[in-house]
Scaffold this active site. Structure first.
Site, short mmCIF file in Angstrom:
data_model
loop_
_atom_site.label_atom_id
_atom_site.label_comp_id
_atom_site.label_asym_id
_atom_site.label_seq_id
_atom_site.Cartn_x
_atom_site.Cartn_y
_atom_site.Cartn_z
N TYR A 6 0.37 -0.96 -0.28
CA TYR A 6 0.15 -0.31 0.11
C TYR A 6 0.73 1.93 0.07
CZ TYR A 6 -3.08 -3.51 1.75
OH TYR A 6 -4.02 -4.45 2.47
N TYR A 133 -14.26 -4.39 3.29
CA TYR A 133 -13.24 -4.80 2.51
C TYR A 133 -13.45 -6.52 2.91
CZ TYR A 133 -8.82 -6.08 2.58
OH TYR A 133 -6.97 -6.52 2.75
N ASP A 223 -17.86 -12.51 7.53
CA ASP A 223 -15.82 -12.72 6.73
C ASP A 223 -15.66 -12.26 8.56
OD1 ASP A 223 -13.80 -11.74 6.50
OD2 ASP A 223 -13.86 -9.97 5.35
N LYS A 250 -6.56 -13.55 11.09
CA LYS A 250 -5.52 -12.97 11.31
C LYS A 250 -5.69 -13.39 12.70
CE LYS A 250 -6.65 -8.54 9.02
NZ LYS A 250 -7.41 -8.31 8.07
C1 LIG Z 1 -7.20 -9.08 6.90
C2 LIG Z 1 -8.52 -9.26 6.02
C3 LIG Z 1 -8.90 -9.78 5.20
C4 LIG Z 1 -7.83 -10.31 4.55
O1 LIG Z 1 -7.37 -11.09 5.41
P1 LIG Z 1 -5.12 -11.18 4.67
O2 LIG Z 1 -5.12 -12.93 5.64
O3 LIG Z 1 -4.65 -10.24 4.75
O4 LIG Z 1 -5.63 -12.39 3.00
C5 LIG Z 1 -9.99 -10.30 4.47
N1 LIG Z 1 -11.38 -9.76 5.35
C6 LIG Z 1 -10.94 -8.77 6.28
C7 LIG Z 1 -12.08 -8.07 7.35
C8 LIG Z 1 -10.23 -8.34 7.01
O5 LIG Z 1 -9.69 -7.13 8.06
#
Ligand SMILES: *Cc1c(COP(=O)(O)O)cnc(C)c1O
Length: 400
Positions: A6, A133, A223, A250
């Site tokens: 980024y 996102y 997600d 994460k």
């Molecule tokens: C960080 C994130 C992702 C992507 O995860 P990566 O391990 O960076 O590929 C997907 N969805 C959400 C809500 C996120 O915060």
């Protein structure tokens, strides 16, 4: 040389070089600083946690990785068993991958193929939120609504297969009544939209989404890559409203190794199960179910349970509310707090220019973006350390 994320490499500020990390602290040659970002929200137990380091060490003494194609092993079996028992409802079927973005891709592929397997070929569209996102891979970008990725839209003409709606029930109902025959799933970051600006919304929106998904046979995908493991103050938002597919990442490994999981309920799993080889889920990341990642994830979950993390997170929220009570400034649009997340949204992002250096000099690592100054601290933070993080955030606005 390293191509950093980024960043315009030409104008990028030199990153802080970390030489050690312990608990909530990152160490540079010069000083230590509290990591108020938890390394992109993942390091919930802090750095160099002895139990997590030991879990990785012990597994590395056996083997670090074997593929899941034709092979299996105890750490991945135990993690799947643990998630099956620990997650709500019948979210029992764990597909592992190496990152959140890939896990989102898997979820979207699952949702589409679920209907293709039933011969419903028209359900090609995905409903998602504005400011969503979901990661940086292509389909994840497409269901996302990040302005930085709108060039994709421009390059391809338009997003034919994604519909974005705001977090309002009226918009939700309208979208379902217009598009329900074409939707395979509705994907959301539940309650808290992270990278889209730490936007918080009501549970009633998700409850209504669940009803409409049931009514029209659309799969609901949460997600929880960012919100999972307590960040919103709930263990998972899925404990409150049950999705058909849950995505975790994460904090899954306590931030020690990149890993993620896409967890389906019985209905979704059943849509692939049978004698027809064509109906199998065609996905298989090389490092899925990595033994080091699974071992550390198991230990991380154990710490989360033993450590009474939900009460710790409630405490973080209480202290945050107390410290930011009455914070007001002509440049501040809104202060938002939920669980272990706080965001100060400013009217003009230019006002945050220089804050990172300011915080660094005061012993806090922060990474504001656009109009958002935020903190998502490791849950092991002490009251004194948290007050310091919040004080530095407040102090920035004094005399500005
Ligand atoms: C960080 C994130 C992702 C992507 O995860 P990566 O391990 O960076 O590929 C997907 N969805 C959400 C809500 C996120 O915060």
């Amino acid at each position: 040389m390293i191509w950093y994320p980024y960043q315009q490499m030409k104008t990028m500020k030199e990153p802080f070089k970390i030489i050690d990390a312990q608990g909530v602290y990152l160490y540079t040659e010069e000083r230590r600083m509290i990591d108020s970002v938890s390394s992109w929200w993942s390091v919930i137990h802090g750095y160099k946690h002895p139990a997590l380091t030991e879990a990785i060490h012990a597994q590395a003494e056996r083997f670090s990785h074997v593929m899941l194609g034709g092979l299996t092993h105890e750490p991945v079996q135990k993690l799947a068993d643990k998630l099956e028992a620990w997650l709500p409802g019948d979210l029992d079927y764990c597909f592992f991958s190496d990152s959140g973005s890939v896990a989102v891709e898997v979820a979207l592929k699952m949702a589409l193929q679920f209907y293709v397997n039933r011969g419903e070929m028209k359900r090609t569209k995905v409903l998602s939120l504005t400011h969503a996102y979901h990661g940086d891979t292509f389909k994840a970008m497409e269901v996302g609504d990040d302005e930085d990725y709108h060039f994709i839209l421009e390059a391809y003409g338009e997003k034919k297969n994604v519909i974005h709606i705001p977090t309002q029930i009226a918009a939700l109902e309208e979208a379902f009544s217009a598009f329900h025959e074409e939707l395979n799933c509705f994907i959301v970051e539940p309650l808290l939209q992270g990278a889209g600006g730490m936007r918080m919304y009501e549970l009633s929106f998700l409850q209504r989404a669940r009803e409409l998904c049931d009514k029209y046979g659309v799969l609901l995908v949460f997600d929880e890559v960012a919100t999972g493991f307590g960040r919103t103050g709930n263990r998972f938002v899925a404990d409150l409203v049950l999705p058909d597919i849950l995505v975790l990442g994460k904090a899954l490994t306590g931030g020690y190794v990149g890993h993620a999981a896409t967890i389906a309920n019985h209905k979704v799993y059943d849509g692939f199960y049978g004698d027809d080889a064509q109906k199998a889920l065609m996905h298989g990341p090389t490092f899925m179910g990595n033994a080091l990642a699974c071992s550390v994830a198991l230990k991380s979950i154990a710490l989360f349970e033993e450590g009474g993390y939900l009460s710790r997170i409630r405490r973080i929220e209480e202290i945050t509310r107390r410290e930011l009570e009455g914070l007001d400034h002509p440049q501040i649009r809104q202060v938002r707090i939920m669980g272990g997340c706080v965001c100060i949204e400013v009217i003009n992002g230019a006002v945050l220019q220089g804050f990172q250096q300011f915080a660094y000099e005061r012993g806090v690592f922060s990474r504001p973006f656009l109009n958002y100054m935020y903190a998502m601290v490791p849950y092991v933070i002490t009251e004194e350390e948290l007050v310091k993080v919040l004080s530095v955030m407040k102090e920035w606005f004094i005399g500005r």
